[in-house]
Design a protein around this motif. Structure first.
Motif, PDB file in Angstrom:
ATOM      1  N   ILE A 175       0.656  -1.166   0.048  1.00 32.68           N
ATOM      2  CA  ILE A 175       0.058   0.030  -0.117  1.00 32.68           C
ATOM      3  C   ILE A 175       0.684   1.337  -0.011  1.00 32.68           C
ATOM      4  N   ARG A 176       2.218   1.159  -0.050  1.00 36.08           N
ATOM      5  CA  ARG A 176       3.184   2.182   0.231  1.00 36.08           C
ATOM      6  C   ARG A 176       3.183   3.186  -1.222  1.00 36.08           C
ATOM      7  N   TYR A 177       3.457   4.452  -1.024  1.00 34.05           N
ATOM      8  CA  TYR A 177       3.462   5.334  -1.913  1.00 34.05           C
ATOM      9  C   TYR A 177       4.841   5.216  -2.706  1.00 34.05           C
ATOM     10  N   SER A 183       8.545   0.918  -5.422  1.00 32.23           N
ATOM     11  CA  SER A 183       7.257   0.987  -5.423  1.00 32.23           C
ATOM     12  C   SER A 183       6.646   0.190  -5.066  1.00 32.23           C
ATOM     13  N   ARG A 184       5.344   0.186  -4.911  1.00 34.90           N
ATOM     14  CA  ARG A 184       4.487  -0.776  -4.180  1.00 34.90           C
ATOM     15  C   ARG A 184       4.312  -2.008  -5.035  1.00 34.90           C
TER      16      ARG A 184
END
Length: 401
Positions: A175-177, A183-184
């Motif tokens: 879910i990361r930015y 990257s997610r």
């Protein structure tokens, strides 16, 4: 005398605690630090399958279900894999296959339940993992998602988050930015099969706290998807593989909790029937109402199948708790789960070894009356929630055979 610098002291204490926890885990866990699941008695299996003991014996005698391990006095002992296999076999000839395989059918929506509370100490994590294990034993395909950076739920499955996921491999990765270097990833990259058949895990770790600090910057630059859609979008990648997802939220109304809530079809709020906890719950509901109104106006989900309250750490010997519990039922009606999750030394003792009441070896139980009362409570509230899940699919849980 030179006083120690705070961050040096904190780091030293953290290192000592981490090493001590690792030693403790080696004492409690099986060889190679992997947890395993106990076997189950015939009485437990008949309760899980909701059949009579005579029916189960006849199925064995007729050779319609496979033989299983035998313990002392030739008592049958069933592994969780045995139970799943028997479910599948019996469903093939049952008048109502749902009796044995109660999960989703075509057209049924994936059930996503988030467990929420504004403060710690309400047994939120214990409730989530207990419910997940019970429903897995009942034949559902369950995914538990640890959305709390403290990662307490993750430790129930034999992991040491501060060691095993120090560099990643948690919900945060899914879910990361995006940034210049990382990257997610798909949630399938961080999903873990567990020792508990029918129950998978998306773990958490300290890195997950970065989501809280990074979200304001991501909002300012308009990065998509927006924070409240990130857990929902991640779960869409694996929704065909499960009947039910349980999300353990952090004890605060932050971006992680809001993302989990917006991904959910139902919410479960754990509340200890004490005045301080009820006041905290009221504050949480007031804040959540305002936040959800804003999110709903911006395209987030607004309708839920259930918003249920579960009374936890319920001490039946304290009259004040009994009075508050009754007051809550009168005030909130059917939203309060019928069976409370009682406060019990049996639950606490199981938790010390990172286990739920369902994993306790029956032969090692010292106070059977206390254990049975705790088990009855865990089974009861889980079954009450199962009824709500089935109703969301437009059907009822079948009666015993």
């Amino acid at each position: 005398m030179t006083l120690p610098v705070l961050h040096d002291q904190l780091k030293a204490d953290a290192d000592r605690l981490s090493e001590a926890l690792e030693r403790m885990s080696k004492l409690f866990l099986a060889p190679k630090e992997q947890k395993s699941l106990r076997t189950f008695t015939s009485a437990e299996v008949t309760e899980l399958l909701r059949v009579s003991d005579g029916y189960l014996r006849k199925m064995h005698f007729d050779g319609k279900i496979p033989s299983v391990e035998q313990g002392p006095r030739k008592k049958r002992l069933y592994s969780a894999e045995n139970i799943l296999e028997i479910r599948a076999i019996l469903s093939q000839t049952a008048k109502d296959p749902l009796h044995f395989l109660p999960g989703r059918r075509e057209g049924d929506r994936l059930q996503i339940w988030s467990t929420v509370n504004f403060k710690g100490g309400s047994s939120k994590t214990t409730t989530t993992v207990t419910l997940g294990m019970r429903l897995a034993l009942r034949g559902y395909r369950v995914l538990v998602v640890d959305a709390d950076p403290q990662a307490s739920l993750t430790t129930f499955f034999g992991y040491q988050p501060e060691i095993d996921f120090r560099q990643g491999g948690t919900l945060y990765d899914a879910i990361r930015y995006n940034d210049a270097d990382v990257s997610r990833v798909s949630i399938t990259k961080v999903l873990k099969k567990t020792y508990f058949p029918g129950l998978d895990l998306v773990p958490a770790g300290l890195l997950l706290s970065e989501f809280e600090t990074e979200t304001p910057t991501a909002l300012s630059r308009g990065e998509q998807p927006v924070f409240f859609n990130r857990i929902r979008d991640a779960l869409r990648q694996i929704e065909d593989n499960y009947d039910l997802v349980l999300i353990d939220c952090p004890p605060q109304l932050g971006y992680l909790t809001m993302s989990a809530v917006c991904a959910s079809t139902s919410l479960l709020m754990t509340i200890t029937p004490e005045r301080v906890d009820l006041a905290s719950a009221s504050q949480f509901l007031t804040m959540a109402a305002g936040v959800m109104e804003v999110l709903h106006s911006n395209g987030a989900a607004g309708a839920f199948d259930n918003f249920a309250y579960l009374l936890t750490r319920f001490d039946t010997s304290i009259s004040a708790q009994q009075d508050l519990a009754e007051w809550m039922r009168q005030l909130l009606g059917g939203s309060v789960i019928r069976t409370p999750f009682v406060k019990s030394s049996a639950v606490s003792e199981a938790g010390l070894s990172q286990r739920t009441i369902f994993e306790v070896e029956l032969a090692g139980v010292k106070n059977r009356k206390t254990f049975d009362r705790a088990l009855e409570s865990a089974v009861g509230f889980s079954d009450d929630i199962e009824v709500l899940i089935q109703r969301a699919w437009g059907r009822e849980v079948g009666d015993e055979k």
